[in-house]
Design a protein around this motif. Structure first.
Motif, PDB file in Angstrom:
ATOM      1  N   UNK A  24     -18.543  10.796  15.981  1.00  0.00           N
ATOM      2  CA  UNK A  24     -17.881  11.048  17.256  1.00  0.00           C
ATOM      3  C   UNK A  24     -16.863  12.158  17.054  1.00  0.00           C
ATOM      4  N   UNK A  25     -16.498  12.823  18.124  1.00  0.00           N
ATOM      5  CA  UNK A  25     -15.596  13.978  18.030  1.00  0.00           C
ATOM      6  C   UNK A  25     -14.148  13.524  18.009  1.00  0.00           C
ATOM      7  N   UNK A  26     -13.831  12.565  17.172  1.00  0.00           N
ATOM      8  CA  UNK A  26     -12.477  12.053  17.048  1.00  0.00           C
ATOM      9  C   UNK A  26     -12.288  11.464  15.659  1.00  0.00           C
ATOM     10  N   UNK A  27     -11.029  11.424  15.219  1.00  0.00           N
ATOM     11  CA  UNK A  27     -10.672  10.715  14.000  1.00  0.00           C
ATOM     12  C   UNK A  27     -10.386   9.266  14.383  1.00  0.00           C
ATOM     13  N   UNK A  28     -10.950   8.318  13.660  1.00  0.00           N
ATOM     14  CA  UNK A  28     -10.788   6.905  13.975  1.00  0.00           C
ATOM     15  C   UNK A  28      -9.903   6.227  12.938  1.00  0.00           C
ATOM     16  N   UNK A  29      -8.872   5.532  13.428  1.00  0.00           N
ATOM     17  CA  UNK A  29      -8.001   4.722  12.571  1.00  0.00           C
ATOM     18  C   UNK A  29      -8.220   3.266  12.972  1.00  0.00           C
ATOM     19  N   UNK A  30      -8.702   2.457  12.056  1.00  0.00           N
ATOM     20  CA  UNK A  30      -8.949   1.042  12.330  1.00  0.00           C
ATOM     21  C   UNK A  30      -8.021   0.204  11.451  1.00  0.00           C
ATOM     22  N   UNK A  31      -7.193  -0.619  12.090  1.00  0.00           N
ATOM     23  CA  UNK A  31      -6.223  -1.454  11.388  1.00  0.00           C
ATOM     24  C   UNK A  31      -6.616  -2.910  11.587  1.00  0.00           C
ATOM     25  N   UNK A  32      -6.989  -3.591  10.512  1.00  0.00           N
ATOM     26  CA  UNK A  32      -7.368  -4.998  10.580  1.00  0.00           C
ATOM     27  C   UNK A  32      -6.166  -5.824  10.142  1.00  0.00           C
ATOM     28  N   UNK A  33      -5.707  -6.757  10.998  1.00  0.00           N
ATOM     29  CA  UNK A  33      -4.525  -7.530  10.641  1.00  0.00           C
ATOM     30  C   UNK A  33      -4.813  -9.025  10.542  1.00  0.00           C
ATOM     31  N   UNK A  34      -6.103  -9.387  10.431  1.00  0.00           N
ATOM     32  CA  UNK A  34      -6.452 -10.763  10.100  1.00  0.00           C
ATOM     33  C   UNK A  34      -6.251 -10.962   8.608  1.00  0.00           C
ATOM     34  N   UNK A  35      -6.756 -12.032   8.068  1.00  0.00           N
ATOM     35  CA  UNK A  35      -6.506 -12.303   6.646  1.00  0.00           C
ATOM     36  C   UNK A  35      -7.742 -12.156   5.767  1.00  0.00           C
ATOM     37  N   UNK A  79     -20.397   3.454  -0.354  1.00  0.00           N
ATOM     38  CA  UNK A  79     -20.918   2.188  -0.841  1.00  0.00           C
ATOM     39  C   UNK A  79     -20.366   1.048  -0.013  1.00  0.00           C
ATOM     40  N   UNK A  80     -20.266  -0.136  -0.604  1.00  0.00           N
ATOM     41  CA  UNK A  80     -19.750  -1.317   0.091  1.00  0.00           C
ATOM     42  C   UNK A  80     -18.355  -1.644  -0.432  1.00  0.00           C
ATOM     43  N   UNK A  81     -17.410  -1.777   0.512  1.00  0.00           N
ATOM     44  CA  UNK A  81     -16.040  -2.106   0.147  1.00  0.00           C
ATOM     45  C   UNK A  81     -15.465  -3.098   1.150  1.00  0.00           C
ATOM     46  N   UNK A  82     -14.477  -3.874   0.713  1.00  0.00           N
ATOM     47  CA  UNK A  82     -13.717  -4.725   1.617  1.00  0.00           C
ATOM     48  C   UNK A  82     -12.358  -4.084   1.801  1.00  0.00           C
ATOM     49  N   UNK A  83     -12.018  -3.739   3.046  1.00  0.00           N
ATOM     50  CA  UNK A  83     -10.805  -2.984   3.334  1.00  0.00           C
ATOM     51  C   UNK A  83      -9.990  -3.677   4.418  1.00  0.00           C
ATOM     52  N   UNK A  84      -8.692  -3.438   4.376  1.00  0.00           N
ATOM     53  CA  UNK A  84      -7.805  -3.942   5.413  1.00  0.00           C
ATOM     54  C   UNK A  84      -7.658  -2.966   6.562  1.00  0.00           C
ATOM     55  N   UNK A  85      -8.435  -1.939   6.545  1.00  0.00           N
ATOM     56  CA  UNK A  85      -8.407  -0.907   7.577  1.00  0.00           C
ATOM     57  C   UNK A  85      -8.820   0.411   6.956  1.00  0.00           C
ATOM     58  N   UNK A  86      -9.091   1.396   7.806  1.00  0.00           N
ATOM     59  CA  UNK A  86      -9.564   2.669   7.268  1.00  0.00           C
ATOM     60  C   UNK A  86      -9.356   3.793   8.271  1.00  0.00           C
ATOM     61  N   UNK A  87      -9.523   5.006   7.767  1.00  0.00           N
ATOM     62  CA  UNK A  87      -9.556   6.205   8.600  1.00  0.00           C
ATOM     63  C   UNK A  87     -10.908   6.859   8.397  1.00  0.00           C
ATOM     64  N   UNK A  88     -11.583   7.195   9.486  1.00  0.00           N
ATOM     65  CA  UNK A  88     -12.886   7.856   9.439  1.00  0.00           C
ATOM     66  C   UNK A  88     -12.743   9.238  10.058  1.00  0.00           C
ATOM     67  N   UNK A  89     -13.125  10.263   9.312  1.00  0.00           N
ATOM     68  CA  UNK A  89     -13.009  11.638   9.797  1.00  0.00           C
ATOM     69  C   UNK A  89     -14.264  12.107  10.509  1.00  0.00           C
ATOM     70  N   UNK A  90     -14.255  13.355  10.933  1.00  0.00           N
ATOM     71  CA  UNK A  90     -15.408  13.913  11.642  1.00  0.00           C
ATOM     72  C   UNK A  90     -16.663  13.988  10.778  1.00  0.00           C
TER      73      UNK A  90
END
Length: 289
Positions: A47-58, A68-79
């Protein structure tokens, strides 16, 4: 301040909300929480946007991407992001979408360095990201969560770090044309050589002008496809050489064919039983969720 309540699906225990007032820097923001433990499984495309996803569950999120495969508490996805999959149980998230022009002053790294996979929040912002997640988890209302997120973004902003005016003009022309612009003409319009525009654009936006135009045109095509229009008509209107050309770009950015894309997403968007889900999917159709 107030929130826009997208609704709650009592059958499956999902909550959706968005801030009613403007978000700093012109960002788009939405919140969602899996209160029923059903789980989330999103397939994300370019998508034509930078995405910031913040997960605040546990439990964090399981991300399958180019890295690859990772477990993250949130991420930034670029173009440059490639099609990926995001899953989680009892997920609670705030999702922010930023123009690459805005993101250039926020991220602290070149958009090019975001690469084809996502960058973990803590890899980008360190302990500040961890504290934000903890604060969001202990905050009871969406109003307060959105306020925390806005404050965090405002503190990250570095107004002196802005793209060149020529890069901004080039990006805006790509957007307004729906990606239907010749790169040679684009360089001429900003008074730069092809080589200089190519280098500066990629370092400040994250993609070369040609790739950025392809991405914006793809997003225009997706809007047409998700509106139920025939692929052949969408190809003509979006400036593709033919339907096969459209199919190639959909495969590049979404790892799907136009037919499988619409078959997968249209029933979800049109599903009357879950009205809040439908509004949610329409809101973030730019991410092909």
């Amino acid at each position: 301040m107030g929130t826009v309540d997208f609704g709650r699906e009592s059958d499956v225990g999902w909550e959706f909300a968005g801030p009613a007032d403007a978000v700093p820097l012109g960002a788009a923001i939405i919140g969602y929480r899996d209160a029923g433990g059903v789980g989330v499984d999103l397939r994300v495309a370019g998508t034509a946007a930078i995405t910031v996803l913040i997960e605040f569950g546990d439990r964090g999120l399981i991300v399958d991407d180019a890295v690859g495969r990772r477990t993250l508490g949130g991420f930034v996805a670029g173009l440059p992001i490639e099609a990926m999959r995001v899953r989680g149980e009892q997920a609670a998230c705030i999702e922010v979408r930023l123009s690459p022009i805005q993101a250039y002053s926020l991220l602290g790294i070149s958009p090019t360095d975001l690469g084809r996979g996502v960058v973990g929040l803590e890899d980008l912002w360190g302990l500040r990201a961890r504290r934000l997640r903890e604060q969001l988890a202990s905050t009871p209302t969406w109003d307060e969560r959105f306020a925390l997120t806005k404050s965090f973004l405002a503190q990250c902003d570095r107004p002196m770090r802005t793209p060149d005016p020529e890069v901004l003009a080039g990006w805006n022309r790509i957007l307004t044309s729906g990606g239907q612009v010749k790169i040679g003409e684009l360089a001429e319009s900003v008074g730069w050589s092809h080589k200089r525009l190519w280098a500066r654009f990629e370092s400040q936006i994250g993609l070369t002008p040609k790739r950025a135009a392809m991405l914006v045109r793809f997003r225009s095509a997706v809007d047409g496809l998700l509106a139920g229009r025939p692929a052949a008509d969408v190809a003509v209107d979006c400036g593709y050489t033919d339907q096969a050309h459209l199919c190639r770009d959909v495969s590049i950015f979404a790892n799907r064919t136009p037919g499988s894309l619409t078959a997968h997403y249209l029933p979800t968007i049109a599903q009357h039983r879950y009205r809040a889900w439908g509004r949610f999917f329409q809101y973030r159709a730019g991410l092909l969720a």
